[in-house]
Design a protein around this motif. Structure first.
Motif, PDB file in Angstrom:
ATOM      1  N   ARG A 186      67.640  82.144  50.392  1.00 50.46           N
ATOM      2  CA  ARG A 186      66.798  82.394  49.938  1.00 50.46           C
ATOM      3  C   ARG A 186      65.497  81.229  50.522  1.00 50.46           C
ATOM      4  O   ARG A 186      65.997  80.940  51.070  1.00 50.46           O
ATOM      5  N   GLU A 187      64.427  82.594  50.656  1.00 54.14           N
ATOM      6  CA  GLU A 187      62.838  81.315  50.711  1.00 54.14           C
ATOM      7  C   GLU A 187      62.332  81.155  50.032  1.00 54.14           C
ATOM      8  O   GLU A 187      62.289  81.673  48.543  1.00 54.14           O
ATOM      9  N   PHE A 188      61.419  79.939  49.925  1.00 53.09           N
ATOM     10  CA  PHE A 188      61.010  79.341  49.629  1.00 53.09           C
ATOM     11  C   PHE A 188      59.303  79.647  50.338  1.00 53.09           C
ATOM     12  O   PHE A 188      58.790  78.419  50.982  1.00 53.09           O
ATOM     13  N   PRO A 189      57.746  79.883  48.618  1.00 56.29           N
ATOM     14  CA  PRO A 189      56.838  79.428  49.828  1.00 56.29           C
ATOM     15  C   PRO A 189      56.329  77.996  50.430  1.00 56.29           C
ATOM     16  O   PRO A 189      56.451  78.015  48.868  1.00 56.29           O
ATOM     17  N   THR A 190      55.479  77.524  50.722  1.00 56.53           N
ATOM     18  CA  THR A 190      54.984  76.894  51.596  1.00 56.53           C
ATOM     19  C   THR A 190      54.017  76.745  52.039  1.00 56.53           C
ATOM     20  O   THR A 190      53.451  77.748  52.287  1.00 56.53           O
ATOM     21  N   VAL A 191      53.289  75.587  51.953  1.00 57.08           N
ATOM     22  CA  VAL A 191      51.560  75.597  53.141  1.00 57.08           C
ATOM     23  C   VAL A 191      51.875  74.183  54.543  1.00 57.08           C
ATOM     24  O   VAL A 191      52.560  73.781  53.706  1.00 57.08           O
ATOM     25  N   HIS A 192      51.971  74.828  56.028  1.00 62.91           N
ATOM     26  CA  HIS A 192      51.838  73.345  56.539  1.00 62.91           C
ATOM     27  C   HIS A 192      50.481  73.176  57.074  1.00 62.91           C
ATOM     28  O   HIS A 192      49.544  73.887  57.660  1.00 62.91           O
ATOM     29  N   GLY A 193      50.158  72.271  56.691  1.00 62.22           N
ATOM     30  CA  GLY A 193      48.604  71.728  56.652  1.00 62.22           C
ATOM     31  C   GLY A 193      48.560  70.547  58.071  1.00 62.22           C
ATOM     32  O   GLY A 193      49.404  70.077  58.417  1.00 62.22           O
ATOM     33  N   LEU A 194      47.318  71.313  59.192  1.00 65.25           N
ATOM     34  CA  LEU A 194      47.637  70.302  60.469  1.00 65.25           C
ATOM     35  C   LEU A 194      45.917  70.542  60.661  1.00 65.25           C
ATOM     36  O   LEU A 194      45.160  71.202  60.886  1.00 65.25           O
ATOM     37  N   LEU A 229      40.120  75.144  70.190  1.00 58.55           N
ATOM     38  CA  LEU A 229      38.627  74.742  69.800  1.00 58.55           C
ATOM     39  C   LEU A 229      37.846  76.137  69.335  1.00 58.55           C
ATOM     40  O   LEU A 229      36.505  75.556  68.302  1.00 58.55           O
ATOM     41  N   GLY A 230      38.302  77.617  68.872  1.00 58.55           N
ATOM     42  CA  GLY A 230      37.813  78.451  68.434  1.00 58.55           C
ATOM     43  C   GLY A 230      38.404  78.333  66.492  1.00 58.55           C
ATOM     44  O   GLY A 230      37.856  79.446  66.158  1.00 58.55           O
ATOM     45  N   LEU A 231      38.945  77.409  66.586  1.00 56.16           N
ATOM     46  CA  LEU A 231      39.671  77.522  65.361  1.00 56.16           C
ATOM     47  C   LEU A 231      39.242  76.315  64.171  1.00 56.16           C
ATOM     48  O   LEU A 231      38.163  75.952  64.315  1.00 56.16           O
ATOM     49  N   PRO A 232      39.107  76.935  62.770  1.00 58.04           N
ATOM     50  CA  PRO A 232      38.774  76.026  62.171  1.00 58.04           C
ATOM     51  C   PRO A 232      39.409  74.595  62.086  1.00 58.04           C
ATOM     52  O   PRO A 232      39.950  74.115  62.532  1.00 58.04           O
ATOM     53  N   GLU A 233      38.645  73.107  62.061  1.00 53.89           N
ATOM     54  CA  GLU A 233      39.401  71.970  62.269  1.00 53.89           C
ATOM     55  C   GLU A 233      40.150  71.835  61.129  1.00 53.89           C
ATOM     56  O   GLU A 233      41.316  71.220  61.891  1.00 53.89           O
ATOM     57  N   GLY A 234      40.054  72.083  60.047  1.00 53.52           N
ATOM     58  CA  GLY A 234      41.677  71.721  59.114  1.00 53.52           C
ATOM     59  C   GLY A 234      42.528  74.017  58.880  1.00 53.52           C
ATOM     60  O   GLY A 234      41.874  74.117  58.560  1.00 53.52           O
ATOM     61  N   LEU A 235      43.569  73.436  59.208  1.00 56.45           N
ATOM     62  CA  LEU A 235      44.342  74.773  58.975  1.00 56.45           C
ATOM     63  C   LEU A 235      45.483  74.573  58.055  1.00 56.45           C
ATOM     64  O   LEU A 235      45.954  73.549  58.016  1.00 56.45           O
ATOM     65  N   GLU A 236      45.440  75.363  56.856  1.00 60.24           N
ATOM     66  CA  GLU A 236      46.524  75.115  56.095  1.00 60.24           C
ATOM     67  C   GLU A 236      47.398  76.591  56.436  1.00 60.24           C
ATOM     68  O   GLU A 236      46.659  78.087  55.755  1.00 60.24           O
ATOM     69  N   LEU A 237      48.156  76.351  56.998  1.00 62.24           N
ATOM     70  CA  LEU A 237      49.579  77.272  57.301  1.00 62.24           C
ATOM     71  C   LEU A 237      50.349  78.117  56.362  1.00 62.24           C
ATOM     72  O   LEU A 237      50.861  77.195  56.540  1.00 62.24           O
ATOM     73  N   PRO A 238      50.374  79.567  55.956  1.00 61.00           N
ATOM     74  CA  PRO A 238      51.311  79.829  54.866  1.00 61.00           C
ATOM     75  C   PRO A 238      52.845  79.602  55.716  1.00 61.00           C
ATOM     76  O   PRO A 238      52.755  80.281  56.876  1.00 61.00           O
ATOM     77  N   ALA A 239      53.275  79.424  55.489  1.00 63.62           N
ATOM     78  CA  ALA A 239      54.701  79.507  55.997  1.00 63.62           C
ATOM     79  C   ALA A 239      55.763  79.784  54.967  1.00 63.62           C
ATOM     80  O   ALA A 239      55.639  79.941  53.197  1.00 63.62           O
ATOM     81  N   ARG A 240      57.140  79.454  54.970  1.00 63.04           N
ATOM     82  CA  ARG A 240      57.934  79.495  53.720  1.00 63.04           C
ATOM     83  C   ARG A 240      59.185  78.270  54.326  1.00 63.04           C
ATOM     84  O   ARG A 240      59.711  78.436  55.420  1.00 63.04           O
ATOM     85  N   SER A 241      59.911  77.902  53.259  1.00 64.66           N
ATOM     86  CA  SER A 241      61.712  77.429  54.330  1.00 64.66           C
ATOM     87  C   SER A 241      62.310  78.089  52.911  1.00 64.66           C
ATOM     88  O   SER A 241      62.532  78.326  52.174  1.00 64.66           O
ATOM     89  N   VAL A 242      62.706  78.485  54.481  1.00 68.46           N
ATOM     90  CA  VAL A 242      63.985  79.427  54.349  1.00 68.46           C
ATOM     91  C   VAL A 242      65.564  79.125  54.192  1.00 68.46           C
ATOM     92  O   VAL A 242      65.705  77.742  55.140  1.00 68.46           O
ATOM     93  N   VAL A 243      66.712  78.727  53.722  1.00 65.30           N
ATOM     94  CA  VAL A 243      67.879  78.627  52.758  1.00 65.30           C
ATOM     95  C   VAL A 243      69.053  79.398  53.262  1.00 65.30           C
ATOM     96  O   VAL A 243      68.752  79.642  52.464  1.00 65.30           O
ATOM     97  N   ASP A 244      69.903  78.781  53.939  1.00 69.96           N
ATOM     98  CA  ASP A 244      71.316  79.380  53.983  1.00 69.96           C
ATOM     99  C   ASP A 244      72.431  78.665  53.530  1.00 69.96           C
ATOM    100  O   ASP A 244      72.502  77.628  54.022  1.00 69.96           O
ATOM    101  N   LEU A 245      72.555  79.149  51.922  1.00 66.97           N
ATOM    102  CA  LEU A 245      73.088  77.943  51.496  1.00 66.97           C
ATOM    103  C   LEU A 245      74.810  78.844  51.511  1.00 66.97           C
ATOM    104  O   LEU A 245      74.839  80.063  50.566  1.00 66.97           O
ATOM    105  N   CYS A 246      75.687  78.066  51.364  1.00 64.90           N
ATOM    106  CA  CYS A 246      77.499  77.910  51.206  1.00 64.90           C
ATOM    107  C   CYS A 246      78.276  76.461  51.116  1.00 64.90           C
ATOM    108  O   CYS A 246      77.250  75.616  50.287  1.00 64.90           O
ATOM    109  N   PHE A 247      79.478  76.831  50.906  1.00 68.94           N
ATOM    110  CA  PHE A 247      80.094  76.172  49.906  1.00 68.94           C
ATOM    111  C   PHE A 247      81.956  75.816  50.455  1.00 68.94           C
ATOM    112  O   PHE A 247      82.045  76.814  50.964  1.00 68.94           O
ATOM    113  N   ARG A 248      82.258  74.675  50.305  1.00 74.86           N
ATOM    114  CA  ARG A 248      83.309  74.448  51.247  1.00 74.86           C
ATOM    115  C   ARG A 248      84.862  75.001  50.498  1.00 74.86           C
ATOM    116  O   ARG A 248      84.308  74.219  49.209  1.00 74.86           O
ATOM    117  N   THR A 249      85.641  75.590  51.181  1.00 74.17           N
ATOM    118  CA  THR A 249      86.547  76.347  50.134  1.00 74.17           C
ATOM    119  C   THR A 249      87.823  75.366  50.508  1.00 74.17           C
ATOM    120  O   THR A 249      88.107  74.599  51.376  1.00 74.17           O
TER     121      THR A 249
END
Length: 249
Positions: A186-194, A229-249
């Motif tokens: 599953r993928e979940f949108p987020t923002v990486h600010g720095l 130096l050519g970028l805005p002072e504060g960045l709000e970078l579109p990002a995603r948290s990707v999760v691979d999930l399984c279960f112990r059998t």
């Protein structure tokens, strides 16, 4: 891989690395039926990005991390998290003790077979394994075109490094592993600010950059600072948290 995060500035790592979307953590907690008191093992915990997310849900968290500088940050920031020195190939916990194991952007550093064996050992039956990845969105380049120039320079400099190659190998949903159910992604949108002035410091915390020969690394980071130096002072970078999930059998 032979790389140690002892060579990375742990404070920069904690302040600048992307975090994980709360919705991604919530999905893993829901699917894994985690409750207050459930035991979650954050494997290769770094400075505790995932640990703090799961601890906020009221579960018990054990952060397993080999690098002392990273463990020190967890200890100073998260007194409710239990911290132990250890590796994915040698988890210092009893058999079947964990309700969930989570790994944040680190599985490419592990010995795959040995790590899956150890994770299966410490998980209870039906316990969950969540592999978290912090990946950018292509929209970053649309919002900040100069980032593409940085990415191209980074790619040329690191080339086909062992770490970068291992990281790319997880781009697709992992194959089913013996002793575990099939992975679901599953993928979940987020923002990486720095701040743009810290962009080179962020790259310096990446293992494939930190492991470069010193001259190549310093030249690359200087070029990133110049482009920044050519970028805005504060960045709000579109990002995603990707999760691979399984279960112990």
């Amino acid at each position: 891989m032979g790389f140690s995060f002892e060579s990375v500035n742990a404070t920069d790592y904690d302040e600048l690395r992307p975090t994980y979307a709360p919705a991604a953590v919530g999905w893993v907690a829901e699917r894994g039926r985690l409750r207050p008191g459930s035991l979650v093992v954050d494997l290769a915990a770094g400075t505790g990005q995932l640990s703090r997310r799961f601890a906020s849900l009221g579960v018990r968290v054990v952060a397993v991390e080999p690098a002392a500088n990273m463990r020190a940050i967890i200890g100073s920031n998260q007194p409710d998290v239990t911290i132990v020195a250890g590796t994915a190939e040698g988890i210092p916990l009893r058999d079947g003790v964990a309700d969930a194991v989570v790994v944040g952007n680190a599985f490419h550093h592990f010995d795959t077979d040995a790590s899956f064996t150890e994770i299966r050992r410490v998980l209870r039956v039906d316990g969950s394994l969540g592999l978290f990845w912090a990946w950018p969105m292509e929209e970053q380049h649309l919002t900040y075109p100069r980032l593409r120039e940085i990415d191209e320079i980074v790619e040329r400099t690191r080339g086909a490094s062992t770490i970068a190659t291992a990281y790319r190998s997880w781009a697709e949903v992992p194959a089913t592993v013996d002793g575990f159910s099939a992975f679901e992604r599953r993928e979940f949108p987020t923002v990486h600010g720095l701040p743009s002035a810290r962009l080179a410091d962020l790259y310096a915390t990446s293992s494939d950059i930190a492991s470069l020969p010193p001259a190549s690394r310093l030249t690359l980071l200087a070029r990133i600072r110049e482009i920044s130096l050519g970028l805005p002072e504060g960045l709000e970078l579109p990002a995603r948290s990707v999760v691979d999930l399984c279960f112990r059998t």
